[in-house]
Write a protein that holds these residues in place. Sequence first.
Motif, short mmCIF file in Angstrom:
data_model
loop_
_atom_site.label_atom_id
_atom_site.label_comp_id
_atom_site.label_asym_id
_atom_site.label_seq_id
_atom_site.Cartn_x
_atom_site.Cartn_y
_atom_site.Cartn_z
N ARG A 131 0.83 -1.21 0.00
CA ARG A 131 0.00 0.00 0.00
C ARG A 131 0.87 1.26 0.00
O ARG A 131 0.56 2.24 -0.69
CB ARG A 131 -0.95 -0.01 1.20
N ALA A 176 -4.07 -6.20 -0.70
CA ALA A 176 -3.50 -4.90 -1.04
C ALA A 176 -3.17 -4.81 -2.53
O ALA A 176 -3.39 -3.77 -3.16
CB ALA A 176 -2.23 -4.64 -0.22
N THR A 213 -5.08 -2.01 -4.75
CA THR A 213 -4.27 -0.93 -5.33
C THR A 213 -4.06 -1.10 -6.82
O THR A 213 -3.68 -0.17 -7.52
CB THR A 213 -2.89 -0.85 -4.65
#
Length: 232
Positions: free
Chosen positions: A168, A190, A194
């Motif tokens: 992140r 994550a 993302t």
Amino acid sequence: MVDLEDIVKFFNQFFAVEGFIDDQGGVYRPSQRPIQRFGLALEPWSELTAWANTHRLDALFLHRPWKLEPSQLSPDVGVVAYHLAFDERMTLGFNPRLAEVLGMSNLEILGEKAGRPIGMLGKISASSFEQYSDYVNQIFGGHDAVYPCGDEIKSVAVVGAMTDALVREAAERGANLYITGQFRQPAKLAVAQTQIGVIVVGHRRSELWGLQALSGVVRERWSELEVVDAQR
């Protein structure tokens, strides 16, 4: 003439061993033998004796020396060993030599462990994921896995670890590609959220690259040494 203490003194400075309280490395097997031929290997293996004799080695660097048997080398062949410092300095961490090869510039630290950087973030010339993935494959000789992203790659994170927080942070700081040695499941969410691309090069491939790079460092320091690295 180069001796084992000369090599250890150089490696201690190069690896900045004072930052590794419990794993500094150094002389693993002492020797007074003058060094003209220096070998580098990740760890002992069944053909080590034949390899060392063929190249008439005077001393040896080992990344993981613990399984070395006394009978595998002549008694006067010295051994130096660096474990954690090699991993952090020569493989997937804050590694300016690797960054140069990867085309990264404007390096920044990404992540820390015990006050030491464990990763780097840098800009690259804009490239598609496919083009840059092929480029990384050429450098490391393959990969374990890739997780493509649709974005043009402009910023790359290279990290010797993979956590939810590191992924992140890399994405928040503009990276759209994360290069690491092993995909860690706790970071899976994550990556998905993302939409950062991931290339998993494999820990051993990164070690072999680091060993080859270290052989170049030794050649740069001592032009008179014959340096042999075991790429296996």
